[in-house]
Motif scaffolding. Structure first.
Motif, short mmCIF file in Angstrom:
data_model
loop_
_atom_site.label_atom_id
_atom_site.label_comp_id
_atom_site.label_asym_id
_atom_site.label_seq_id
_atom_site.Cartn_x
_atom_site.Cartn_y
_atom_site.Cartn_z
N ASP A 33 4.70 -118.39 -42.38
CA ASP A 33 4.84 -119.07 -41.09
C ASP A 33 3.52 -119.19 -40.35
O ASP A 33 3.25 -120.20 -39.70
CB ASP A 33 5.87 -118.33 -40.22
CG ASP A 33 7.27 -118.39 -40.82
OD1 ASP A 33 7.55 -119.36 -41.55
OD2 ASP A 33 8.06 -117.46 -40.57
N SER A 34 2.72 -118.14 -40.41
CA SER A 34 1.43 -118.14 -39.73
C SER A 34 0.53 -117.10 -40.39
O SER A 34 1.01 -116.24 -41.14
CB SER A 34 1.59 -117.80 -38.24
OG SER A 34 2.07 -116.47 -38.08
N ALA A 35 -0.77 -117.19 -40.10
CA ALA A 35 -1.70 -116.21 -40.66
C ALA A 35 -1.33 -114.80 -40.23
O ALA A 35 -1.40 -113.85 -41.01
CB ALA A 35 -3.12 -116.55 -40.23
N GLU A 36 -0.94 -114.65 -38.97
CA GLU A 36 -0.56 -113.33 -38.45
C GLU A 36 0.69 -112.80 -39.15
O GLU A 36 0.84 -111.59 -39.35
CB GLU A 36 -0.32 -113.40 -36.94
CG GLU A 36 -1.55 -113.65 -36.10
CD GLU A 36 -2.02 -115.10 -36.12
OE1 GLU A 36 -1.25 -115.96 -36.64
OE2 GLU A 36 -3.13 -115.38 -35.64
N ASN A 37 1.58 -113.72 -39.53
CA ASN A 37 2.82 -113.31 -40.17
C ASN A 37 2.59 -112.62 -41.51
O ASN A 37 3.37 -111.76 -41.93
CB ASN A 37 3.71 -114.54 -40.38
CG ASN A 37 4.97 -114.23 -41.17
OD1 ASN A 37 5.06 -114.54 -42.36
ND2 ASN A 37 5.93 -113.59 -40.53
N PHE A 38 1.48 -112.94 -42.17
CA PHE A 38 1.16 -112.35 -43.47
C PHE A 38 1.11 -110.83 -43.37
O PHE A 38 1.54 -110.12 -44.30
CB PHE A 38 -0.19 -112.88 -43.96
CG PHE A 38 -0.65 -112.30 -45.26
CD1 PHE A 38 -0.12 -112.75 -46.47
CD2 PHE A 38 -1.61 -111.30 -45.29
CE1 PHE A 38 -0.55 -112.21 -47.68
CE2 PHE A 38 -2.05 -110.75 -46.49
CZ PHE A 38 -1.52 -111.21 -47.69
N TYR A 39 0.62 -110.32 -42.25
CA TYR A 39 0.44 -108.88 -42.09
C TYR A 39 1.72 -108.15 -41.70
O TYR A 39 1.73 -106.93 -41.62
CB TYR A 39 -0.68 -108.62 -41.08
CG TYR A 39 -2.01 -109.14 -41.59
CD1 TYR A 39 -2.79 -108.38 -42.45
CD2 TYR A 39 -2.45 -110.42 -41.26
CE1 TYR A 39 -3.98 -108.87 -42.95
CE2 TYR A 39 -3.64 -110.91 -41.75
CZ TYR A 39 -4.41 -110.14 -42.60
OH TYR A 39 -5.58 -110.63 -43.11
N HIS A 40 2.77 -108.92 -41.46
CA HIS A 40 4.07 -108.31 -41.17
C HIS A 40 4.94 -108.24 -42.43
O HIS A 40 6.03 -107.66 -42.39
CB HIS A 40 4.80 -109.10 -40.09
CG HIS A 40 4.09 -109.12 -38.77
ND1 HIS A 40 3.80 -107.96 -38.07
CD2 HIS A 40 3.60 -110.14 -38.02
CE1 HIS A 40 3.17 -108.27 -36.95
NE2 HIS A 40 3.02 -109.58 -36.90
#
Length: 246
Positions: free
Chosen positions: A117-124
């Motif tokens: 969904d987003s670059a930040e989502n990768f870390y979740h």
């Protein structure tokens, strides 16, 4: 500070070198095809400053340093200084990554490709989920890049590889410059530039990561003492054959 001027000159030289490197690879197409020979070359470069090869790099540079006209006390003092700078650099890198939480550039590609969904989502995502996303990306991205993505799923800022490179440039490069070992200095700077280029090419870092990491090392280098008194105490316990006889 007087004794550190050569190291600081070399750090400034690295910062200058980063300008054409970042301009050359300002826009990275992570989906571009890659020749195996070039992919292997980039891998060897980046690994030489990473956990797989940094000890080998240190060993090679250490041997080169022992060929300089340095006293045993000076070599020990420099060695202690290098150890402290490396410790501070690596510890700070880990802490700053968790503090800044800056997504790696390749995660932005994963988002653009609608794999996340987003670059930040990768870390979740869980570890297996991250592996799967990168594996899906390998259908369009060379494995010479995704191989490294699989190995480094942490945050982008700062660049640990660049921190190591900048430490080597400040420490060993300063010594090579001071003693006018031009060939060693040229090889060192070529290697340093190549590693920095590799980090951008793989999609691990942005130019600002490289510049800030280099500037950070300059600050650590300035404030770290050279430990001459401790070195003087240790000299009797170090085999003479390890040093040049001058």
């Amino acid at each position: 500070m007087q004794g550190k001027k050569y190291g600081l000159i070399m750090v400034v030289a690295l910062l200058v070198l980063l300008v054409p490197i970042t301009l050359l690879i300002r826009s990275v197409d992570l989906t571009s095809p890659v020749f195996d020979s070039f992919g292997l070359f980039i891998t060897l470069l980046t690994d030489s400053a990473g956990h797989k090869g940094f000890l080998i790099t240190l060993a090679v540079l250490g041997v080169a340093m022992l060929r300089l006209p340095l006293s045993r006390e000076a070599v020990l003092a420099k060695g202690l200084q290098l150890a402290v700078i490396l410790l501070i650099g690596f510890a700070s890198k880990t802490a700053l990554k968790e503090l800044t939480e800056s997504p790696r550039p390749y995660t932005e590609y994963l988002a653009q490709a609608e794999l996340i969904d987003s670059a930040e989502n990768f870390y979740h995502l869980s570890a297996p989920q991250r592996d799967e996303v990168i594996e899906n990306a390998s259908h369009h991205v060379s494995t010479w890049r995704t191989l490294h993505w699989q190995g480094e799923k942490d945050y982008s800022f700062p660049s640990g590889h660049t921190i190591f490179v900048a430490i080597c440039v400040a420490f060993f490069g300063g010594l090579f410059l001071q003693h006018r070992h031009w060939a060693s200095l040229a090889i060192l700077m070529t290697w340093a530039g190549g590693v920095c280029y590799s980090r951008l090419w793989i999609g691990m870092h942005r130019p600002e990561d490289l510049f800030a990491s280099t500037a950070f090392v300059a600050l650590v280098y300035i404030v770290t003492p050279s430990f001459p008194k401790i070195a003087r105490l240790l000299v009797p316990y170090v085999p003479i054959r390890l040093f040049s006889q001058r």
